[in-house]
Scaffold this motif. Structure first.
Motif, PDB file in Angstrom:
ATOM      1  N   ALA A  12       0.397 -11.437  55.862  1.00 49.33           N
ATOM      2  CA  ALA A  12       0.837 -11.813  54.876  1.00 49.33           C
ATOM      3  C   ALA A  12       1.937 -13.206  55.680  1.00 49.33           C
ATOM      4  O   ALA A  12       1.850 -13.427  56.236  1.00 49.33           O
ATOM      5  N   GLN A  13       2.059 -13.766  54.439  1.00 50.55           N
ATOM      6  CA  GLN A  13       3.177 -15.378  54.455  1.00 50.55           C
ATOM      7  C   GLN A  13       4.660 -14.642  53.621  1.00 50.55           C
ATOM      8  O   GLN A  13       3.838 -14.222  52.388  1.00 50.55           O
ATOM      9  N   GLU A  14       5.442 -15.128  54.095  1.00 50.58           N
ATOM     10  CA  GLU A  14       6.623 -14.460  53.267  1.00 50.58           C
ATOM     11  C   GLU A  14       7.421 -15.811  53.141  1.00 50.58           C
ATOM     12  O   GLU A  14       7.684 -17.287  54.108  1.00 50.58           O
ATOM     13  N   ALA A  15       7.806 -16.255  51.899  1.00 49.00           N
ATOM     14  CA  ALA A  15       8.202 -17.464  51.976  1.00 49.00           C
ATOM     15  C   ALA A  15       9.571 -17.460  52.065  1.00 49.00           C
ATOM     16  O   ALA A  15      10.783 -16.006  51.956  1.00 49.00           O
ATOM     17  N   GLY A  16      10.509 -18.208  52.399  1.00 54.77           N
ATOM     18  CA  GLY A  16      11.560 -18.616  53.202  1.00 54.77           C
ATOM     19  C   GLY A  16      12.159 -19.376  51.733  1.00 54.77           C
ATOM     20  O   GLY A  16      12.169 -20.452  51.041  1.00 54.77           O
TER      21      GLY A  16
ATOM     22  N   GLY B 196      12.980 -23.575  53.282  1.00 51.41           N
ATOM     23  CA  GLY B 196      11.836 -23.865  54.630  1.00 51.41           C
ATOM     24  C   GLY B 196      10.286 -23.442  54.344  1.00 51.41           C
ATOM     25  O   GLY B 196      10.742 -22.491  53.168  1.00 51.41           O
ATOM     26  N   PRO B 197       9.527 -23.338  54.904  1.00 52.38           N
ATOM     27  CA  PRO B 197       8.536 -23.037  54.467  1.00 52.38           C
ATOM     28  C   PRO B 197       8.042 -21.042  54.737  1.00 52.38           C
ATOM     29  O   PRO B 197       7.176 -21.738  54.405  1.00 52.38           O
ATOM     30  N   GLY B 198       8.822 -20.693  55.332  1.00 53.02           N
ATOM     31  CA  GLY B 198       8.510 -19.138  55.685  1.00 53.02           C
ATOM     32  C   GLY B 198       8.288 -18.694  56.535  1.00 53.02           C
ATOM     33  O   GLY B 198       8.293 -19.834  57.729  1.00 53.02           O
ATOM     34  N   TRP B 199       7.539 -17.613  56.774  1.00 55.16           N
ATOM     35  CA  TRP B 199       6.763 -17.756  58.212  1.00 55.16           C
ATOM     36  C   TRP B 199       5.670 -16.288  57.984  1.00 55.16           C
ATOM     37  O   TRP B 199       5.492 -16.262  56.709  1.00 55.16           O
ATOM     38  N   ASN B 200       5.179 -16.432  58.815  1.00 53.85           N
ATOM     39  CA  ASN B 200       4.073 -15.244  59.011  1.00 53.85           C
ATOM     40  C   ASN B 200       3.863 -13.827  59.272  1.00 53.85           C
ATOM     41  O   ASN B 200       5.274 -13.615  60.000  1.00 53.85           O
ATOM     42  N   VAL B 201       3.449 -12.700  58.544  1.00 60.68           N
ATOM     43  CA  VAL B 201       3.618 -11.108  58.423  1.00 60.68           C
ATOM     44  C   VAL B 201       2.508 -10.590  59.526  1.00 60.68           C
ATOM     45  O   VAL B 201       0.951 -10.636  59.457  1.00 60.68           O
ATOM     46  N   TRP B 202       2.621 -10.455  60.792  1.00 62.55           N
ATOM     47  CA  TRP B 202       1.349 -10.125  61.717  1.00 62.55           C
ATOM     48  C   TRP B 202       1.891  -8.458  61.462  1.00 62.55           C
ATOM     49  O   TRP B 202       2.164  -7.954  61.558  1.00 62.55           O
TER      50      TRP B 202
END
Length: 70
Positions: free
Chosen positions: A25-29, A32-38
């Motif tokens: 997934a990718q979570e919005a910040g 900023g641009p947010g971050w990837n979920v691994w």
């Protein structure tokens, strides 16, 4: 350049093997641009889908099956 450190969302453990890391997934910040979920490859199927994303995909699929007008 070094590879980033990834944490598994399911078990909160470090993912030490880059081939075992799956982007789930990718979570919005907020500012900023947010971050990837691994997750580990074995844990990727254990995570629940985000309810907002599920509703959005359902609306898209329904719009494709039952087009309005045209």
């Amino acid at each position: 350049m070094t590879a980033g450190v990834h944490l598994c969302r399911a078990c909160d453990a470090l993912i030490t093997d880059p081939d075992d890391a799956v982007l789930v997934a990718q979570e919005a910040g907020n500012s900023g641009p947010g971050w990837n979920v691994w997750a580990h490859r074995a844990h990727a199927g254990q995570l629940e889908m985000h309810p907002v994303a599920v509703r959005a995909m359902a609306r898209i699929l329904l719009a494709r099956v039952f087009p309005q007008g045209g």
